[in-house]
Enzyme design. Structure first.
Site, PDB file in Angstrom:
ATOM      1  N   ASP A  81      41.905  56.978  39.036  1.00  0.00           N
ATOM      2  CA  ASP A  81      41.561  55.705  39.667  1.00  0.00           C
ATOM      3  C   ASP A  81      40.333  55.974  40.536  1.00  0.00           C
ATOM      4  O   ASP A  81      40.441  56.545  41.616  1.00  0.00           O
ATOM      5  CB  ASP A  81      42.732  55.201  40.510  1.00  0.00           C
ATOM      6  CG  ASP A  81      42.427  53.868  41.182  1.00  0.00           C
ATOM      7  OD1 ASP A  81      41.243  53.465  41.200  1.00  0.00           O
ATOM      8  OD2 ASP A  81      43.365  53.242  41.699  1.00  0.00           O
TER       9      ASP A  81
ATOM     10  N   TYR B 274      36.661  28.595  29.717  1.00  0.00           N
ATOM     11  CA  TYR B 274      37.902  29.264  29.330  1.00  0.00           C
ATOM     12  C   TYR B 274      37.625  30.149  28.119  1.00  0.00           C
ATOM     13  O   TYR B 274      37.017  29.700  27.154  1.00  0.00           O
ATOM     14  CB  TYR B 274      38.986  28.243  28.961  1.00  0.00           C
ATOM     15  CG  TYR B 274      40.205  28.425  29.825  1.00  0.00           C
ATOM     16  CD1 TYR B 274      40.916  29.623  29.778  1.00  0.00           C
ATOM     17  CD2 TYR B 274      40.618  27.440  30.712  1.00  0.00           C
ATOM     18  CE1 TYR B 274      42.012  29.822  30.597  1.00  0.00           C
ATOM     19  CE2 TYR B 274      41.714  27.641  31.534  1.00  0.00           C
ATOM     20  CZ  TYR B 274      42.410  28.835  31.469  1.00  0.00           C
ATOM     21  OH  TYR B 274      43.490  29.034  32.288  1.00  0.00           O
TER      22      TYR B 274
ATOM     23  N   GLU C 260      40.118  32.811  26.848  1.00  0.00           N
ATOM     24  CA  GLU C 260      41.238  33.723  26.604  1.00  0.00           C
ATOM     25  C   GLU C 260      41.015  34.486  25.303  1.00  0.00           C
ATOM     26  O   GLU C 260      40.618  33.909  24.293  1.00  0.00           O
ATOM     27  CB  GLU C 260      42.557  32.942  26.526  1.00  0.00           C
ATOM     28  CG  GLU C 260      43.244  32.879  27.869  1.00  0.00           C
ATOM     29  CD  GLU C 260      44.527  32.068  27.829  1.00  0.00           C
ATOM     30  OE1 GLU C 260      44.908  31.584  26.756  1.00  0.00           O
ATOM     31  OE2 GLU C 260      45.143  31.934  28.895  1.00  0.00           O
TER      32      GLU C 260
ATOM     33  N   LYS D 297      33.104  48.119  44.911  1.00  0.00           N
ATOM     34  CA  LYS D 297      32.994  49.082  46.021  1.00  0.00           C
ATOM     35  C   LYS D 297      31.646  49.791  45.897  1.00  0.00           C
ATOM     36  O   LYS D 297      30.621  49.130  45.920  1.00  0.00           O
ATOM     37  CB  LYS D 297      34.227  49.971  46.052  1.00  0.00           C
ATOM     38  CG  LYS D 297      35.504  49.127  46.327  1.00  0.00           C
ATOM     39  CD  LYS D 297      36.788  49.930  46.351  1.00  0.00           C
ATOM     40  CE  LYS D 297      37.986  48.987  46.532  1.00  0.00           C
ATOM     41  NZ  LYS D 297      39.273  49.703  46.471  1.00  0.00           N
TER      42      LYS D 297
ATOM     43  N   ARG E 274      33.522  41.274  42.810  1.00  0.00           N
ATOM     44  CA  ARG E 274      34.903  41.685  43.021  1.00  0.00           C
ATOM     45  C   ARG E 274      35.651  41.668  41.700  1.00  0.00           C
ATOM     46  O   ARG E 274      35.751  40.629  41.046  1.00  0.00           O
ATOM     47  CB  ARG E 274      35.530  40.692  43.998  1.00  0.00           C
ATOM     48  CG  ARG E 274      36.906  40.986  44.493  1.00  0.00           C
ATOM     49  CD  ARG E 274      37.161  40.211  45.769  1.00  0.00           C
ATOM     50  NE  ARG E 274      36.250  40.708  46.779  1.00  0.00           N
ATOM     51  CZ  ARG E 274      36.459  41.831  47.479  1.00  0.00           C
ATOM     52  NH1 ARG E 274      37.565  42.526  47.332  1.00  0.00           N
ATOM     53  NH2 ARG E 274      35.562  42.243  48.354  1.00  0.00           N
TER      54      ARG E 274
ATOM     55  N   THR F 176      37.533  49.629  40.455  1.00  0.00           N
ATOM     56  CA  THR F 176      37.072  48.310  40.877  1.00  0.00           C
ATOM     57  C   THR F 176      35.584  48.269  40.558  1.00  0.00           C
ATOM     58  O   THR F 176      34.969  49.305  40.276  1.00  0.00           O
ATOM     59  CB  THR F 176      37.236  48.086  42.391  1.00  0.00           C
ATOM     60  OG1 THR F 176      36.443  49.059  43.070  1.00  0.00           O
ATOM     61  CG2 THR F 176      38.686  48.215  42.830  1.00  0.00           C
TER      62      THR F 176
HETATM   63  C1  LIG Z   1      40.528  49.247  46.177  1.00  0.00           C
HETATM   64  C2  LIG Z   1      41.420  50.064  45.345  1.00  0.00           C
HETATM   65  C3  LIG Z   1      42.208  49.500  44.328  1.00  0.00           C
HETATM   66  C4  LIG Z   1      42.466  48.033  44.139  1.00  0.00           C
HETATM   67  O1  LIG Z   1      41.489  47.174  44.135  1.00  0.00           O
HETATM   68  P1  LIG Z   1      41.730  45.608  44.375  1.00  0.00           P
HETATM   69  O2  LIG Z   1      40.552  45.028  43.664  1.00  0.00           O
HETATM   70  O3  LIG Z   1      41.732  45.418  45.836  1.00  0.00           O
HETATM   71  O4  LIG Z   1      43.015  45.215  43.745  1.00  0.00           O
HETATM   72  C5  LIG Z   1      42.925  50.345  43.492  1.00  0.00           C
HETATM   73  N1  LIG Z   1      42.882  51.666  43.667  1.00  0.00           N
HETATM   74  C6  LIG Z   1      42.179  52.244  44.639  1.00  0.00           C
HETATM   75  C7  LIG Z   1      42.177  53.721  44.755  1.00  0.00           C
HETATM   76  C8  LIG Z   1      41.430  51.461  45.522  1.00  0.00           C
HETATM   77  O5  LIG Z   1      40.762  52.045  46.504  1.00  0.00           O
END
Ligand SMILES: *Cc1c(COP(=O)(O)O)cnc(C)c1O
Length: 436
Positions: free
Chosen positions: A199, A53, A55, A228, A234, A225
């Site tokens: 994003d 933990y 925080e 990807k 993740r 993220t």
């Molecule tokens: C995949 C994705 C997210 C969110 O990711 P999670 O980890 O699934 O919550 C946010 N924005 C875009 C553009 C994405 O492709």
């Protein structure tokens, strides 16, 4: 406490895990948002830091015993800053969605207006979709892509921006095959006095490799993220190229001794939307960022794009219509309307043949999100496995066979056999084999 291995202590779940390993190894993973982490990342993500933990933030935790997790989190931040050329990062968000939530909570008050890419045109749920917190808490409006080019319609973006004066404009998406036009968005954001958020959940690996333009010089805040194209565990992350905005522009002075927006962002993540950080995942992010800093990662990222372009050309040769006519990135969005098959049926038939893709809305889709007229294909995972140009051509021919014979079980089975043969040349996690 049971300390016998999973195999004997819980055979039921061991079996499920084993089947998933076999599935990943023997099928073609073409979901654009997926990847395979390295074995070291897997080790860290599956390791004992899950017990801790912590925080708070390094040096300022609410719990004792944080000496080593502090080191791991500081390394993750330092490496992220180097990788993306940014001054600030927060590596705690559990997911991309939570990173976006923390940013929206920081920059926008409930009821304020945000402007993002329409979900059906490649955007993301968290960019204002009515079924998501972002569409429920904020007045969300959307720009779209141009019907002919498949590219963001900037005439519309500027028109909407001038009309609605959004607090925040969001660029980036989940099914946009082209580079994100940070600079064009920046001009519009400046024109109307909005904050600009990028994003880069999908393209961050390509950005890190220097192959995709960087948002850092143009956007006030960046989210991504880590799982990807970036090929980490993740999770999510927030960054700022420079931490030089005035926090008083977005918070009331009564909120205390805030010096920088970065403090507001840190507070929005914890305690704003999260409690304890996932230290095993944060440490695994550090491992992945370390990998992405090496020269080999550039080669990998370039191969992702080369593979996607090879596939795109091959699809076009076979009479497929691609949204935007091709790709700059790892994403291909196929419009199946001229192939007389829905995205839903294509996804199902491909799955039967050992090829994993997702059905996807195409811009101006006439079908529902559950049916769709398209499929989205991505190359990050198969590129990680080592597949190259000739394999791409082979894969497109296999997909083509399935799309043309979606109900012919015999053909689907023979494609599946070919998929398995191909996968054999690209073993996945041989390290795990010795343990099972
Ligand atoms: C995949 C994705 C997210 C969110 O990711 P999670 O980890 O699934 O919550 C946010 N924005 C875009 C553009 C994405 O492709």
């Amino acid at each position: 406490m049971t300390n016998t291995p999973l195999k004997t202590s819980d055979p039921e779940l061991f079996n499920i895990l084993f089947n998933e390993i076999v599935r990943q190894e023997t099928t073609l993973e073409l979901i654009a948002s997926e990847n395979f982490v390295s074995y070291p990342v897997l080790e860290m993500a599956g390791g004992i830091m899950t017990n801790k933990y912590a925080e708070g933030y390094p040096g300022k935790r609410y719990y004792g015993g944080c000496e080593f997790v502090d080191q791991a989190e500081n390394l993750a931040k330092d490496r992220a800053n180097r990788l993306f050329g940014v001054e600030y990062s927060n590596v705690q968000p559990h997911s991309g969605s939570q990173a976006n939530m923390a940013v929206l909570m920081t920059f926008v008050k409930p009821g304020d207006t945000i402007l993002g890419l329409d979900l059906a045109h490649g955007g993301h749920l968290t960019h204002g979709s009515k079924v998501n917190f972002s569409g429920k808490l904020y007045n969300s409006i959307f720009y779209q892509v141009d019907k002919d080019t498949g590219l963001v319609n900037f005439d519309e973006v500027i028109k909407l921006a001038r009309e609605h004066k959004p607090k925040l404009i969001i660029c980036g998406g989940s099914a946009y095959p082209r580079f994100i036009e940070f600079q064009d968005f920046k001009q519009i954001a400046d024109d109307v006095g909005s904050y600009l958020m990028a994003d880069i959940a999908h393209s961050s690996g390509l950005v890190a490799a220097g192959i995709h333009p960087s948002p850092a010089p143009f956007c006030n805040v960046i989210t991504t993220t880590t799982h990807k194209t970036l090929r980490g565990p993740r999770g999510g992350m927030i960054m700022m190229g420079k931490d030089d905005l005035n926090p008083w522009d977005i918070v009331a002075p009564k909120s205390g001794r805030v010096k920088n927006i970065s403090e507001l962002l840190d507070n929005a993540v914890m305690p704003g939307v999260q409690g304890g950080p996932l230290m095993h995942i944060i440490a695994a992010k550090a491992v992945a960022f370390g990998e992405a800093l090496r020269p080999e990662f550039k080669v990998y990222a370039q191969q992702i794009i080369d593979n996607a372009k090879t596939m795109a050309d091959e699809f076009i040769t076979r009479g497929y219509q691609l949204v935007s006519g091709g790709t700059d990135t790892h994403v291909i969005l196929i419009d199946l309307t001229n192939k007389d098959i829905t995205g839903k049926v294509a996804e199902k038939s491909l799955e039967k043949a050992g090829i994993t893709v997702n059905k996807n809305m195409i811009p101006f889709d006439e079908k529902s999100p559950f049916i769709t007229s398209g499929i989205r294909i991505g190359t990050p995972a198969i590129t990680t496995r080592g597949m190259q140009r000739d394999d791409m051509k082979k894969i497109v021919s296999l997909i083509d066979t399935v799309i043309n014979n979606p109900n012919d079980d015999q053909k689907l089975f023979s494609v599946k056999t070919e998929v398995k043969e191909l996968c054999k040349f690209f073993p996945l996690y041989p390290e795990l084999r010795d343990q099972n």
